[in-house]
Design an enzyme around this catalytic site. Structure first.
Site, PDB file in Angstrom:
ATOM      1  N   GLY A  31       0.858  -1.205   0.079  1.00  0.00           N
ATOM      2  CA  GLY A  31       0.148  -0.018   0.163  1.00  0.00           C
ATOM      3  C   GLY A  31       0.670   1.376  -0.038  1.00  0.00           C
ATOM      4  O   GLY A  31       2.061   1.325  -0.439  1.00  0.00           O
ATOM      5  N   ALA A  32       0.443   2.403   0.434  1.00  0.00           N
ATOM      6  CA  ALA A  32       1.048   3.742   0.345  1.00  0.00           C
ATOM      7  C   ALA A  32       1.396   3.677  -1.168  1.00  0.00           C
ATOM      8  O   ALA A  32       2.557   4.070  -1.693  1.00  0.00           O
ATOM      9  CB  ALA A  32       2.107   3.818   1.093  1.00  0.00           C
ATOM     10  N   HIS A  34       2.052   4.569  -5.123  1.00  0.00           N
ATOM     11  CA  HIS A  34       2.709   5.620  -5.810  1.00  0.00           C
ATOM     12  C   HIS A  34       2.886   5.184  -7.232  1.00  0.00           C
ATOM     13  O   HIS A  34       2.566   4.142  -7.620  1.00  0.00           O
ATOM     14  CB  HIS A  34       3.765   6.157  -5.352  1.00  0.00           C
ATOM     15  CG  HIS A  34       4.807   5.134  -4.850  1.00  0.00           C
ATOM     16  ND1 HIS A  34       5.566   4.558  -6.200  1.00  0.00           N
ATOM     17  CD2 HIS A  34       5.359   4.472  -3.662  1.00  0.00           C
ATOM     18  CE1 HIS A  34       6.210   3.538  -5.428  1.00  0.00           C
ATOM     19  NE2 HIS A  34       6.067   3.538  -4.233  1.00  0.00           N
ATOM     20  N   HIS A  37       4.415   1.702  -8.167  1.00  0.00           N
ATOM     21  CA  HIS A  37       3.306   0.610  -8.034  1.00  0.00           C
ATOM     22  C   HIS A  37       2.382   0.770  -9.316  1.00  0.00           C
ATOM     23  O   HIS A  37       2.190  -0.118  -9.831  1.00  0.00           O
ATOM     24  CB  HIS A  37       2.322   0.765  -6.746  1.00  0.00           C
ATOM     25  CG  HIS A  37       3.118   0.786  -5.436  1.00  0.00           C
ATOM     26  ND1 HIS A  37       3.194   1.850  -4.790  1.00  0.00           N
ATOM     27  CD2 HIS A  37       3.778  -0.137  -4.794  1.00  0.00           C
ATOM     28  CE1 HIS A  37       3.671   1.489  -3.590  1.00  0.00           C
ATOM     29  NE2 HIS A  37       4.429   0.429  -3.569  1.00  0.00           N
ATOM     30  N   GLY A 147       9.069  -4.610  -8.800  1.00  0.00           N
ATOM     31  CA  GLY A 147      10.015  -3.504  -9.010  1.00  0.00           C
ATOM     32  C   GLY A 147      11.496  -3.797  -9.026  1.00  0.00           C
ATOM     33  O   GLY A 147      11.859  -4.394  -7.858  1.00  0.00           O
ATOM     34  N   MET A 148      12.217  -3.346 -10.060  1.00  0.00           N
ATOM     35  CA  MET A 148      13.690  -3.552  -9.632  1.00  0.00           C
ATOM     36  C   MET A 148      14.305  -2.590  -8.698  1.00  0.00           C
ATOM     37  O   MET A 148      15.544  -2.581  -8.385  1.00  0.00           O
ATOM     38  CB  MET A 148      14.746  -3.265 -11.152  1.00  0.00           C
ATOM     39  CG  MET A 148      14.160  -4.271 -12.230  1.00  0.00           C
ATOM     40  SD  MET A 148      14.979  -5.925 -11.843  1.00  0.00           S
ATOM     41  CE  MET A 148      16.702  -5.636 -12.537  1.00  0.00           C
ATOM     42  N   ASP A 150      13.639  -3.074  -5.508  1.00  0.00           N
ATOM     43  CA  ASP A 150      13.883  -3.825  -4.736  1.00  0.00           C
ATOM     44  C   ASP A 150      14.599  -4.993  -5.419  1.00  0.00           C
ATOM     45  O   ASP A 150      14.478  -5.951  -5.493  1.00  0.00           O
ATOM     46  CB  ASP A 150      12.688  -4.012  -3.739  1.00  0.00           C
ATOM     47  CG  ASP A 150      11.912  -2.911  -3.238  1.00  0.00           C
ATOM     48  OD1 ASP A 150      12.682  -2.513  -2.093  1.00  0.00           O
ATOM     49  OD2 ASP A 150      11.092  -2.277  -3.765  1.00  0.00           O
ATOM     50  N   VAL A 176      10.874   3.469 -11.133  1.00  0.00           N
ATOM     51  CA  VAL A 176      10.384   4.682 -11.456  1.00  0.00           C
ATOM     52  C   VAL A 176      10.835   5.658 -10.746  1.00  0.00           C
ATOM     53  O   VAL A 176      10.987   5.548  -9.558  1.00  0.00           O
ATOM     54  CB  VAL A 176       8.771   4.635 -11.456  1.00  0.00           C
ATOM     55  CG1 VAL A 176       8.234   5.928 -11.752  1.00  0.00           C
ATOM     56  CG2 VAL A 176       8.193   3.653 -12.221  1.00  0.00           C
ATOM     57  N   ARG A 187       8.412   5.169   1.370  1.00  0.00           N
ATOM     58  CA  ARG A 187       9.047   5.893   2.822  1.00  0.00           C
ATOM     59  C   ARG A 187       9.482   7.360   2.441  1.00  0.00           C
ATOM     60  O   ARG A 187      10.011   7.844   3.353  1.00  0.00           O
ATOM     61  CB  ARG A 187      10.214   4.968   3.048  1.00  0.00           C
ATOM     62  CG  ARG A 187       9.664   3.516   3.548  1.00  0.00           C
ATOM     63  CD  ARG A 187      10.860   2.895   4.348  1.00  0.00           C
ATOM     64  NE  ARG A 187      10.548   1.866   5.056  1.00  0.00           N
ATOM     65  CZ  ARG A 187      10.214   0.558   4.707  1.00  0.00           C
ATOM     66  NH1 ARG A 187      10.641   0.191   3.637  1.00  0.00           N
ATOM     67  NH2 ARG A 187       9.972  -0.359   5.490  1.00  0.00           N
TER      68      ARG A 187
HETATM   69  P1  AMP Z   1       6.254  -2.100  -1.692  1.00  0.00           P
HETATM   70  O1  AMP Z   1       4.751  -1.479  -1.749  1.00  0.00           O
HETATM   71  O2  AMP Z   1       7.287  -0.883  -1.270  1.00  0.00           O
HETATM   72  O3  AMP Z   1       6.567  -3.300  -0.983  1.00  0.00           O
HETATM   73  O4  AMP Z   1       6.700  -2.349  -3.318  1.00  0.00           O
HETATM   74  C1  AMP Z   1       5.525  -3.230  -3.976  1.00  0.00           C
HETATM   75  C2  AMP Z   1       6.184  -3.403  -5.313  1.00  0.00           C
HETATM   76  O5  AMP Z   1       6.520  -2.050  -5.928  1.00  0.00           O
HETATM   77  C3  AMP Z   1       7.770  -3.962  -5.033  1.00  0.00           C
HETATM   78  O6  AMP Z   1       7.867  -5.150  -6.255  1.00  0.00           O
HETATM   79  C4  AMP Z   1       8.380  -2.609  -5.433  1.00  0.00           C
HETATM   80  O7  AMP Z   1       9.767  -3.249  -5.903  1.00  0.00           O
HETATM   81  C5  AMP Z   1       7.672  -2.012  -6.483  1.00  0.00           C
HETATM   82  N1  AMP Z   1       8.153  -0.379  -6.647  1.00  0.00           N
HETATM   83  C6  AMP Z   1       8.199   0.262  -5.295  1.00  0.00           C
HETATM   84  N2  AMP Z   1       8.728   1.435  -5.697  1.00  0.00           N
HETATM   85  C7  AMP Z   1       8.849   1.228  -7.073  1.00  0.00           C
HETATM   86  C8  AMP Z   1       9.683   2.421  -7.845  1.00  0.00           C
HETATM   87  N3  AMP Z   1       9.841   3.275  -7.814  1.00  0.00           N
HETATM   88  N4  AMP Z   1       9.671   1.839  -9.418  1.00  0.00           N
HETATM   89  C9  AMP Z   1       9.244   0.607  -9.510  1.00  0.00           C
HETATM   90  N5  AMP Z   1       8.713  -0.439  -8.726  1.00  0.00           N
HETATM   91  C10 AMP Z   1       8.695   0.039  -7.415  1.00  0.00           C
END
Ligand code: AMP
Length: 279
Positions: A31-32, A34, A37, A147-148, A150, A176, A187
């Site tokens: 969640g949160a 952007h 996502h 996402g790359m 992570d 992105v 974050r």
């Molecule tokens: P999270 O909600 O932070 O656990 O992220 C969920 C998914 O979104 C993970 O696969 C992340 O790698 C991907 N993600 C988060 N930020 C970005 C970004 N700036 N660009 C591409 N993928 C992202």
């Protein structure tokens, strides 16, 4: 768009789609939401008949002194973003439905989980791998999108899927960034305006390292980058390593494809970024 809050109900719905011959895409998130996502949602929308977005702040991947309780949970805004992007199902299970009392099963991907972030967050990737297996089993996904940003997480999930013969294809998606170059992250909202401004240097330093990678000694490339990272306001480096793209071992002269991966604190916010380097 349907919001599903129950594990068994989500599994039933997904199974029905599977039986109808639909191809299912899963985008696991905390969640949160952007634009990072959303880029994953859009990729699934292009590839799959059905897009399921999970939003689950997974307690298992947070250490005792980390930000589990503080992690942003703007549920209404998140649902609006999903709706606007034509997500079919948003899966928001409560923690005690995913991990009820007596839960005992964990998945570990040895070595890949123990380097880079694993050295600083010892239980993190075991929590990530475990929740992803559950989400894949609940969603019957043909494809799952990561996402790359992570990068280590992506490599761990990819390896787990290969080792355990998952039918789900693990799809990498590019990072992105904001216009400034800062990798977008849930974050980033913890950063003050000054810290955010300073954080844009991270990508600049990575791009300079990429230039150096082609013609300089790797130790020198790393040393130059570290000395510049240290100069960023309020920074503290957890790691800045150039590793092989495939096995995450420290890269050497023979490496053709590497990743310069960084985890850095800016004040009280831990940021991840990386750049792929090809000779
Ligand atoms: P999270 O909600 O932070 O656990 O992220 C969920 C998914 O979104 C993970 O696969 C992340 O790698 C991907 N993600 C988060 N930020 C970005 C970004 N700036 N660009 C591409 N993928 C992202």
């Amino acid at each position: 768009m349907k919001v599903v809050k129950n594990v068994l109900q989500m599994q039933k719905i997904a199974l029905k789609h599977l039986q109808n011959g639909d191809e299912i895409g899963l985008v696991p998130t905390m969640g949160a939401l952007h634009e990072g996502h959303v880029s994953l949602f859009l990729k699934s929308k292009r590839n799959d008949d059905i897009t399921i977005v999970s939003m689950f702040v997974n307690p298992m991947q947070f250490g005792p002194n980390e930000d589990y309780l503080k992690y942003p949970r703007p549920i209404e805004k998140d649902l609006e973003i999903c709706e606007k992007n034509h997500v079919d199902y948003v899966f928001v299970p409560p923690a005690n439905d995913m991990f009820p009392q007596g839960y005992e099963t964990f998945v570990e991907v040895k070595f890949l989980q123990d380097v880079l972030c694993g050295l600083f967050r010892p239980i993190h990737f075991r929590g990530v791998a475990t929740v992803i297996v559950k989400l894949l089993n609940v969603s019957y996904a043909n494809r799952a999108y990561f996402g790359m940003k992570d990068f280590q997480q992506f490599k761990i999930i990819e390896k787990m899927a290969k080792d355990l013969n998952f039918k789900t294809k693990i799809i990498p998606c590019p990072i992105v960034r904001e216009r400034s170059g800062l990798a977008i992250s849930s974050r980033n909202c913890y950063l003050s305006a000054d810290e955010k401004n300073a954080s844009r240097n991270i990508f600049k330093i990575l791009k300079e390292a990429l230039q150096d990678f082609k013609n300089k000694d790797l130790n020198l490339v790393k040393r130059n980058a570290v000395s510049k990272l240290k100069k960023i306001m309020n920074s503290k480096i957890d790691y800045a390593e150039i590793v092989n793209f495939n096995d995450l071992l420290i890269a050497d002269k023979a490496t053709k494809k590497a990743v310069f991966a960084i985890a850095i604190w800016i004040g009280k916010t831990r940021l991840l970024d990386n750049i792929v380097m090809i000779k």
